[in-house]
Design an enzyme around this catalytic site. Structure first.
Site, short mmCIF file in Angstrom:
data_model
loop_
_atom_site.label_atom_id
_atom_site.label_comp_id
_atom_site.label_asym_id
_atom_site.label_seq_id
_atom_site.Cartn_x
_atom_site.Cartn_y
_atom_site.Cartn_z
N TYR A 40 13.58 -40.88 -16.78
CA TYR A 40 13.94 -39.51 -17.18
C TYR A 40 14.23 -39.44 -18.69
CZ TYR A 40 16.55 -35.07 -16.98
OH TYR A 40 17.00 -33.79 -17.18
N LYS A 46 12.26 -37.33 -21.60
CA LYS A 46 12.91 -36.30 -22.43
C LYS A 46 12.88 -36.67 -23.92
CE LYS A 46 14.00 -33.57 -18.99
NZ LYS A 46 13.36 -32.26 -18.85
P1 NAI Z 1 15.90 -27.70 -10.48
O1 NAI Z 1 15.54 -28.89 -9.67
O2 NAI Z 1 16.90 -26.73 -9.98
O3 NAI Z 1 14.59 -26.91 -10.92
C1 NAI Z 1 13.44 -27.58 -11.32
C2 NAI Z 1 12.28 -26.63 -11.20
O4 NAI Z 1 11.09 -27.33 -11.58
C3 NAI Z 1 12.06 -26.15 -9.79
O5 NAI Z 1 11.74 -24.77 -9.86
C4 NAI Z 1 10.87 -26.97 -9.31
O6 NAI Z 1 10.09 -26.29 -8.35
C5 NAI Z 1 10.10 -27.10 -10.60
N1 NAI Z 1 9.14 -28.21 -10.60
C6 NAI Z 1 9.38 -29.53 -10.38
N2 NAI Z 1 8.24 -30.21 -10.48
C7 NAI Z 1 7.26 -29.32 -10.77
C8 NAI Z 1 5.87 -29.42 -11.00
N3 NAI Z 1 5.23 -30.60 -10.96
N4 NAI Z 1 5.17 -28.28 -11.27
C9 NAI Z 1 5.78 -27.08 -11.32
N5 NAI Z 1 7.11 -26.94 -11.13
C10 NAI Z 1 7.83 -28.04 -10.85
O7 NAI Z 1 16.38 -28.31 -11.89
P2 NAI Z 1 17.16 -27.69 -13.14
O8 NAI Z 1 18.47 -28.35 -13.20
O9 NAI Z 1 17.07 -26.23 -13.17
O10 NAI Z 1 16.29 -28.32 -14.32
C11 NAI Z 1 15.39 -27.59 -15.13
C12 NAI Z 1 15.08 -28.41 -16.36
O11 NAI Z 1 16.28 -28.66 -17.08
C13 NAI Z 1 14.48 -29.79 -16.04
O12 NAI Z 1 13.48 -30.10 -16.98
C14 NAI Z 1 15.67 -30.71 -16.20
O13 NAI Z 1 15.28 -32.01 -16.53
C15 NAI Z 1 16.41 -30.03 -17.33
N6 NAI Z 1 17.81 -30.42 -17.45
C16 NAI Z 1 18.70 -30.13 -16.45
C17 NAI Z 1 20.02 -30.51 -16.59
C18 NAI Z 1 21.04 -30.23 -15.55
O14 NAI Z 1 22.18 -30.69 -15.68
N7 NAI Z 1 20.74 -29.49 -14.49
C19 NAI Z 1 20.49 -31.25 -17.77
C20 NAI Z 1 19.47 -31.48 -18.75
C21 NAI Z 1 18.19 -31.07 -18.59
#
Ligand code: NAI
Length: 247
Positions: free
Chosen positions: A155, A159
């Site tokens: 991961y 990033k």
């Molecule tokens: P989440 O798991 O709630 O949402 C992730 C979204 O990405 C979902 O809508 C899922 O369907 C979609 N997704 C996953 N693989 C996919 C693919 N191959 N094609 C199309 N869509 C795909 O996660 P969250 O927390 O909302 O994360 C969103 C972004 O923020 C990610 O890139 C994550 O790494 C980043 N992030 C999140 C943090 C956190 O604490 N929640 C911290 C730092 C970064």
């Protein structure tokens, strides 16, 4: 590029941070492409929330790590609206495990979903943006990409790669009216962090100077700012949104 004529594509917008970003642009009246991979019911919820907030939604299913799916997503969006102003590369997954036990698949899935997807979507977005001579690309990275994290080698590498991609593309297109920036969230309340063991989450919260987790809306506001005219002279940057955790 945040007005009601603006066309915005958010990857992984069925829930979490992606959904909050879609809703933030919807409040300004934008036309929002909602990409998602599997969860159609959740994506439909995002679409009706976008409509209620004053935006125009378009559901764009597809795995953004797959070149054929990316082609379909962009063709559909451009056929509908004929332009693209803002791309938010948000889709991301975790497969946390110590590197010694990490499988090839754990590595490839995370790198493909988090980094290859951003390359594929950026390349596809630049064609209309270069024609328009304006555009905004915003990559959702993580503080793990800045400082590393035990159990997250795949991961963190994805990033950190996103941050390198951000700076390189920013340099390539800066003279063409297109900016490319990243946001690096810390610990944000979403399904990803709800999967963490309670003790690990509590221990991390203790280290946050602001003493609490962030919300998806905290990240969405910064993304919205980077897409706005107010950020026209900001490019190649990574804005950390973490309550002070990584400073
Ligand atoms: P989440 O798991 O709630 O949402 C992730 C979204 O990405 C979902 O809508 C899922 O369907 C979609 N997704 C996953 N693989 C996919 C693919 N191959 N094609 C199309 N869509 C795909 O996660 P969250 O927390 O909302 O994360 C969103 C972004 O923020 C990610 O890139 C994550 O790494 C980043 N992030 C999140 C943090 C956190 O604490 N929640 C911290 C730092 C970064």
């Amino acid at each position: 590029m945040t007005d009601s004529a603006a066309v915005i594509l958010v990857t992984g917008a069925s829930r979490g941070i992606g959904r909050a970003i879609a809703l933030r642009f919807a409040r300004a009246g934008g036309r929002i492409g909602i990409n998602f991979r599997g969860n159609t019911a959740a994506a439909e919820e995002t679409a009706s929330a976008v409509e209620q907030a004053g935006g125009e939604p378009l559901l764009l299913p597809g795995d953004v790590s797959d070149p054929a799916a990316v082609t379909t997503i962009f063709d559909t969006l451009l056929q509908r609206w004929g332009r693209l102003d803002v791309l938010v590369n948000n889709a991301g997954i975790v497969r946390d495990i110590l590197v010694l036990r990490m499988s090839d698949e754990d590595w490839d899935q995370v790198l493909d979903t988090n980094l290859r997807s951003a390359f594929l979507c950026t390349r596809a977005a630049l064609r209309p943006m270069l024609r328009q001579r304006r555009g905004r690309i915003i990559n959702v990275a993580s503080i793990a990409g800045l400082r590393g994290n035990a159990g997250q080698a795949n991961y963190a590498a994805s990033k950190a790669g996103l941050i390198g991609l951000t700076k390189s593309v920013a340099r390539e297109v800066a003279s063409r009216g297109i900016t490319v920036n990243a946001v690096a969230p810390g610990l944000i309340e979403t399904d990803i962090t709800r999967q963490m063991p309670e003790r690990a989450r509590e221990a991390l919260i203790q280290q946050i100077p602001m003493g609490c987790m962030g919300t998806p809306e905290d990240v969405a506001e910064v993304v919205f700012f980077l897409a706005s005219d107010g950020a026209r002279y900001v490019t190649g940057q990574t804005i950390v949104v973490d309550g002070g955790l990584a400073m």
